[in-house]
Every structure is written in structure tokens, then in C-alpha cells.
Design a protein around this motif. Structure first.
Motif, PDB file in Angstrom:
ATOM      1  N   LEU A  42       0.465  -1.447   0.220  1.00  9.32           N
ATOM      2  CA  LEU A  42      -0.010  -0.052   0.566  1.00  9.32           C
ATOM      3  C   LEU A  42       1.520   1.115   0.013  1.00  9.32           C
ATOM      4  O   LEU A  42       0.859   2.893  -0.683  1.00  9.32           O
ATOM      5  CB  LEU A  42      -0.929   0.387   1.038  1.00  9.32           C
ATOM      6  N   ALA A  43       2.110   1.587   1.145  1.00 10.68           N
ATOM      7  CA  ALA A  43       2.690   2.326   0.791  1.00 10.68           C
ATOM      8  C   ALA A  43       3.601   2.956  -0.575  1.00 10.68           C
ATOM      9  O   ALA A  43       3.372   3.762  -0.860  1.00 10.68           O
ATOM     10  CB  ALA A  43       4.113   2.320   1.738  1.00 10.68           C
ATOM     11  N   GLY A  44       3.657   1.808  -1.487  1.00 11.18           N
ATOM     12  CA  GLY A  44       4.591   1.493  -2.143  1.00 11.18           C
ATOM     13  C   GLY A  44       3.160   2.183  -3.488  1.00 11.18           C
ATOM     14  O   GLY A  44       4.270   2.828  -4.588  1.00 11.18           O
ATOM     15  N   MET A  45       2.537   1.791  -3.360  1.00 13.52           N
ATOM     16  CA  MET A  45       1.503   2.369  -4.032  1.00 13.52           C
ATOM     17  C   MET A  45       1.006   3.573  -4.339  1.00 13.52           C
ATOM     18  O   MET A  45       0.434   4.658  -5.204  1.00 13.52           O
ATOM     19  CB  MET A  45       0.069   1.301  -4.002  1.00 13.52           C
ATOM     20  N   PHE A  46       1.459   3.427  -2.779  1.00 15.82           N
ATOM     21  CA  PHE A  46       0.823   5.319  -2.918  1.00 15.82           C
ATOM     22  C   PHE A  46       1.725   6.107  -3.177  1.00 15.82           C
ATOM     23  O   PHE A  46       1.218   7.348  -4.227  1.00 15.82           O
ATOM     24  CB  PHE A  46       0.907   6.044  -0.918  1.00 15.82           C
ATOM     25  N   LEU A  47       2.947   5.996  -2.987  1.00 15.30           N
ATOM     26  CA  LEU A  47       4.166   6.416  -3.724  1.00 15.30           C
ATOM     27  C   LEU A  47       4.397   6.991  -4.789  1.00 15.30           C
ATOM     28  O   LEU A  47       4.446   7.633  -6.223  1.00 15.30           O
ATOM     29  CB  LEU A  47       5.973   5.224  -2.846  1.00 15.30           C
ATOM     30  N   PHE A  48       3.766   5.180  -5.849  1.00 15.26           N
ATOM     31  CA  PHE A  48       3.715   5.507  -7.130  1.00 15.26           C
ATOM     32  C   PHE A  48       2.468   6.662  -7.413  1.00 15.26           C
ATOM     33  O   PHE A  48       2.598   6.804  -8.518  1.00 15.26           O
ATOM     34  CB  PHE A  48       3.198   3.605  -7.596  1.00 15.26           C
ATOM     35  N   ILE A  49       1.360   6.707  -6.993  1.00 14.74           N
ATOM     36  CA  ILE A  49       0.292   7.000  -7.099  1.00 14.74           C
ATOM     37  C   ILE A  49       0.471   9.017  -7.069  1.00 14.74           C
ATOM     38  O   ILE A  49       0.897  10.053  -7.895  1.00 14.74           O
ATOM     39  CB  ILE A  49      -0.565   7.457  -6.720  1.00 14.74           C
ATOM     40  N   MET A  50       1.747   8.664  -6.153  1.00 15.16           N
ATOM     41  CA  MET A  50       2.063  10.333  -6.049  1.00 15.16           C
ATOM     42  C   MET A  50       3.312  11.126  -7.064  1.00 15.16           C
ATOM     43  O   MET A  50       3.557  11.872  -7.398  1.00 15.16           O
ATOM     44  CB  MET A  50       2.552   9.817  -4.584  1.00 15.16           C
ATOM     45  N   ASN A  51       4.380   9.912  -7.218  1.00 22.68           N
ATOM     46  CA  ASN A  51       5.006  10.071  -8.513  1.00 22.68           C
ATOM     47  C   ASN A  51       4.409  10.762  -9.701  1.00 22.68           C
ATOM     48  O   ASN A  51       4.531  11.322 -10.624  1.00 22.68           O
ATOM     49  CB  ASN A  51       5.763   8.707  -8.570  1.00 22.68           C
TER      50      ASN A  51
END
Length: 178
Positions: free
Chosen positions: A49-58
Motif C-alpha cells: 500500500l505504501a508503494g502504491m501510494f508512492l507510485f500514485i504520488m510520483n
């Protein structure tokens, strides 16, 4: 100043910022609002979930910057697009440092989170490489040299963003220097 020179200077600055990342850590402090919110969020401790958050923020940062630069092409204000690009890089670096500071899991799970999140730039790089390899003229006699130069610059920028995101989010030491 040519765009190639600007790109080269930007790469050198990113290199020096990556080497001297300690002042960024000290600038944020431990009582940062965003860091404390993410530390207290239960979903953020799951690396997927944190990785997907980072992906979406990028993705949000990248596409909002691209949209703003596209809108600025309709105005005849010189060098504003360069300022927008610099501000986007600074915002990205601060986002990556905040996410690194908010992560409370293991180093291995942090690297998994970073691999998921920074893969946005890796996917962009691979798409640009594919565009470069399959580049053909639009019509007979079309010169594709300038298009190829733009694609190569895009490959360089997205690759540097991938590496920088990986370093700032995954390998930044959380201990502060006094």
C-alpha cells in the motif's frame, strides 16, 4: 542556455544533492505534520500500500508538472517552464524524504515499497526506450533527429528520477547529525 546544458547541470545538481542528503533530513525535523500523519496511518505500514501510494504520488507530480508545462506553452513567458521543472524536482525530493522518514518497517520491506513506488519512472523509461527503438518518420523525408533527441532526454530524466527515488526513499539513513 540550451536545453542540453540545462539537463547536464540538473544531473550534476541531483548528484550533489544525493551525496549531501543529510541537510534535507535535518530541514524536515521529526515533528513534521506529514511524517507524523503517515507514521500513524495503519495502511502505510504495509509495503504494498505504501508503494502504491508512492507510485500514485510520483504519477501525480509527473503528470501535473507535464500539464503545467503544456499550459505554459500557450504563454510567451520565457524560462517559466524551467522554474516549474526545478520546483517539481524539489517537491519530488521532499516527498521521497518524507516517505522515508515515515516508514517504520524493516529495511527489506522498505526496499520492496521503494521498488513498487519508483517503478513508475522505470515504466516511463521503458516506454520511452520502446518509442526510440520504434521511431519512424511521419511522412517520407521526415527528419526524426529532433524527436529522437527529445526521447533520449526523456529517457535520461526518467532514469535519473528512478534512481533518485530509490536512493532517497530506500537508502536515506534516518539518524540525524548534530
Amino acid at each position: 542556455m540550451s536545453l542540453t546544458l540545462f539537463l547536464f547541470i540538473g544531473l550534476i545538481l541531483i548528484f550533489f544533492v544525493t551525496l549531501n542528503k543529510r541537510p534535507l533530513l535535518n530541514l524536515l525535523g521529526e515533528d513534521n505534520f506529514l511524517i507524523s500523519k503517515l507514521k500513524n496511518a495503519v495502511w502505510f505500514q504495509n509495503y504494498w500500500l505504501a508503494g502504491m501510494f508512492l507510485f500514485i504520488m510520483n504519477a501525480i507530480l509527473f503528470f501535473s508538472t507535464a500539464l503545467l508545462i503544456y499550459i505554459l506553452t500557450y504563454f510567451l513567458i520565457p524560462y517559466v517552464h524551467l522554474l516549474v521543472m526545478i520546483l517539481a524536482v524539489v517537491a519530488s525530493i521532499f516527498l521521497w524524504v518524507i516517505l522515508n522518514q515515515a516508514w517504520q518497517g524493516t529495511r527489506r520491506n522498505c526496499l520492496k515499497m521503494v521498488a513498487v513506488g519508483s517503478s513508475f519512472y522505470l515504466i516511463l523509461s521503458l516506454m520511452l526506450i520502446y518509442m526510440l527503438v520504434t521511431l519512424e518518420p511521419s511522412y517520407p523525408g521526415d527528419d526524426t533527429f529532433m524527436r529522437a533527441i527529445g526521447i533520449v532526454m526523456g529517457i535520461v530524466v526518467t532514469t535519473v528520477a528512478f534512481i533518485s527515488c530509490f536512493i532517497f526513499t530506500g537508502f536515506l539513513n534516518k539518524k540525524k547529525l548534530n
